[in-house]
Design a protein around this motif. Sequence first.
Motif, PDB file in Angstrom:
ATOM      1  N   TYR A  44       6.450 -44.900   4.475  1.00 56.16           N
ATOM      2  CA  TYR A  44       5.163 -45.077   5.128  1.00 56.16           C
ATOM      3  C   TYR A  44       5.217 -44.410   6.503  1.00 56.16           C
ATOM      4  O   TYR A  44       6.255 -44.358   7.150  1.00 56.16           O
ATOM      5  N   PHE A  73      -0.740 -57.689   9.949  1.00 58.55           N
ATOM      6  CA  PHE A  73      -1.357 -56.785   8.981  1.00 58.55           C
ATOM      7  C   PHE A  73      -1.530 -57.484   7.639  1.00 58.55           C
ATOM      8  O   PHE A  73      -0.621 -58.197   7.181  1.00 58.55           O
ATOM      9  N   LEU A  77       0.916 -44.762   3.115  1.00 58.42           N
ATOM     10  CA  LEU A  77       1.963 -44.366   2.175  1.00 58.42           C
ATOM     11  C   LEU A  77       1.991 -42.852   2.041  1.00 58.42           C
ATOM     12  O   LEU A  77       0.967 -42.217   1.772  1.00 58.42           O
ATOM     13  N   GLN A 115       5.975 -42.907  13.690  1.00 54.63           N
ATOM     14  CA  GLN A 115       7.047 -43.758  13.181  1.00 54.63           C
ATOM     15  C   GLN A 115       7.040 -43.674  11.659  1.00 54.63           C
ATOM     16  O   GLN A 115       5.985 -43.753  11.035  1.00 54.63           O
ATOM     17  N   ASN A 118       1.965 -49.684  -4.445  1.00 51.89           N
ATOM     18  CA  ASN A 118       1.484 -48.929  -3.291  1.00 51.89           C
ATOM     19  C   ASN A 118       0.543 -49.797  -2.489  1.00 51.89           C
ATOM     20  O   ASN A 118      -0.448 -50.290  -2.999  1.00 51.89           O
ATOM     21  N   LEU A 119       0.871 -49.987  -1.232  1.00 47.34           N
ATOM     22  CA  LEU A 119       0.083 -50.882  -0.398  1.00 47.34           C
ATOM     23  C   LEU A 119      -0.917 -50.121   0.443  1.00 47.34           C
ATOM     24  O   LEU A 119      -0.597 -49.099   1.044  1.00 47.34           O
ATOM     25  N   LEU A 133       8.547 -45.426   8.253  1.00 48.09           N
ATOM     26  CA  LEU A 133       9.133 -46.676   7.782  1.00 48.09           C
ATOM     27  C   LEU A 133       9.482 -46.555   6.303  1.00 48.09           C
ATOM     28  O   LEU A 133       8.641 -46.194   5.482  1.00 48.09           O
ATOM     29  N   MET A 164      -1.488 -48.327  14.991  1.00 47.32           N
ATOM     30  CA  MET A 164      -2.372 -48.063  13.852  1.00 47.32           C
ATOM     31  C   MET A 164      -1.809 -48.660  12.570  1.00 47.32           C
ATOM     32  O   MET A 164      -0.714 -49.219  12.554  1.00 47.32           O
ATOM     33  N   GLU A 165      -2.603 -48.521  11.479  1.00 46.18           N
ATOM     34  CA  GLU A 165      -2.133 -49.048  10.204  1.00 46.18           C
ATOM     35  C   GLU A 165      -1.110 -48.111   9.578  1.00 46.18           C
ATOM     36  O   GLU A 165      -0.924 -46.987  10.002  1.00 46.18           O
ATOM     37  N   LEU A 166      -0.450 -48.591   8.540  1.00 40.22           N
ATOM     38  CA  LEU A 166       0.536 -47.793   7.829  1.00 40.22           C
ATOM     39  C   LEU A 166      -0.147 -47.031   6.692  1.00 40.22           C
ATOM     40  O   LEU A 166      -1.102 -47.513   6.082  1.00 40.22           O
ATOM     41  N   PHE A 186      -3.031 -50.761   3.751  1.00 35.39           N
ATOM     42  CA  PHE A 186      -2.982 -51.669   4.882  1.00 35.39           C
ATOM     43  C   PHE A 186      -4.314 -51.732   5.611  1.00 35.39           C
ATOM     44  O   PHE A 186      -5.044 -50.746   5.700  1.00 35.39           O
ATOM     45  N   GLY A 187      -4.603 -52.909   6.162  1.00 36.84           N
ATOM     46  CA  GLY A 187      -5.666 -53.020   7.135  1.00 36.84           C
ATOM     47  C   GLY A 187      -5.201 -52.455   8.468  1.00 36.84           C
ATOM     48  O   GLY A 187      -4.028 -52.096   8.638  1.00 36.84           O
ATOM     49  N   LYS A 188      -6.122 -52.384   9.436  1.00 39.52           N
ATOM     50  CA  LYS A 188      -5.784 -51.790  10.727  1.00 39.52           C
ATOM     51  C   LYS A 188      -4.958 -52.714  11.612  1.00 39.52           C
ATOM     52  O   LYS A 188      -4.466 -52.305  12.645  1.00 39.52           O
ATOM     53  N   GLY A 189      -4.822 -53.969  11.201  1.00 40.26           N
ATOM     54  CA  GLY A 189      -4.013 -54.906  11.967  1.00 40.26           C
ATOM     55  C   GLY A 189      -4.847 -55.696  12.963  1.00 40.26           C
ATOM     56  O   GLY A 189      -5.863 -55.223  13.467  1.00 40.26           O
ATOM     57  N   SER A 212       9.830 -53.186  13.218  1.00 46.45           N
ATOM     58  CA  SER A 212       9.367 -52.980  11.847  1.00 46.45           C
ATOM     59  C   SER A 212       8.499 -54.153  11.408  1.00 46.45           C
ATOM     60  O   SER A 212       8.113 -54.989  12.207  1.00 46.45           O
ATOM     61  N   GLN A 220       3.374 -44.493  10.342  1.00 42.35           N
ATOM     62  CA  GLN A 220       2.563 -45.335  11.203  1.00 42.35           C
ATOM     63  C   GLN A 220       2.487 -44.735  12.592  1.00 42.35           C
ATOM     64  O   GLN A 220       3.504 -44.630  13.286  1.00 42.35           O
TER      65      GLN A 220
END
Lengths: 114, 112
Positions: free
Chosen positions: B35, A88, B45, B88, A101-102, B90, B41-43, A104-107, A42, B37
């Motif tokens: 979320y 991330f 919502l 996945q 609410n987040l 989360l 890749m990115e998460l 996210f970037g692609k990491g 996680s 995923q």
Amino acid sequence: ELKVEQNPLFLSMQEGKNYTIYCNYSTTSDRLYWYRQDPGKSLESLFVLLSNGAVKQEGRLMASLDTKARLSTLHITAAVHDLSATYFCAVDANYGGSQGNLIFGKGTKLSVKP
Amino acid sequence: EADIYQTPRYLVIGTGKKITLECSQTMGHDKMYWYQQDPGMELHLIHYSYGVNSTEKGDLSSESTVSRIRTEHFPLTLESARPSHTSQYLCATSGSSRNTIYFGEGSWLTVV
């Protein structure tokens, strides 16, 4: 629509070297988060940046926020193998609101080699 | 350390089956999130809740549904699973300040 871009997406670095990961976002926000994710795991919270000029440091990682430039950086100092993970950044899409609410970037997948 | 519990952690089910992913937290946080995923890749919502009897859809369209009957519990249900639901999932929570959003360990779902 809020967009979050990270670069680089892949980073291979040697132990002992320094490097910076960049996170750009497209609209105003009042919270920026950095997370670490190990493979199959996680997300671990690293930093929450709340204001312009905020700087936080934990061990070999330092994060900063420039809200005017809509840019956050995650600086790695003297990298060690244990820092290998995906990092991330995430921006709260609800400026001034309460939703959390987040987006996210692609990491950035970081690999630190001996 | 956040006290968020997700079950099952890993699940393989057949197409068309109904599945509920459980998420429980012991911190008394009002806000809870789901979320999705895909690997590497990115998460995104898919659902969130501000409190009991409050549920909203997130930015990513999802065929799943959620409920919030108790503060500590935020289950996610797929009425008829499809291979495209393989991912996945989360669960996350935050307190009133939103200064930290905590994530659970995740549920890996594979639909065959």
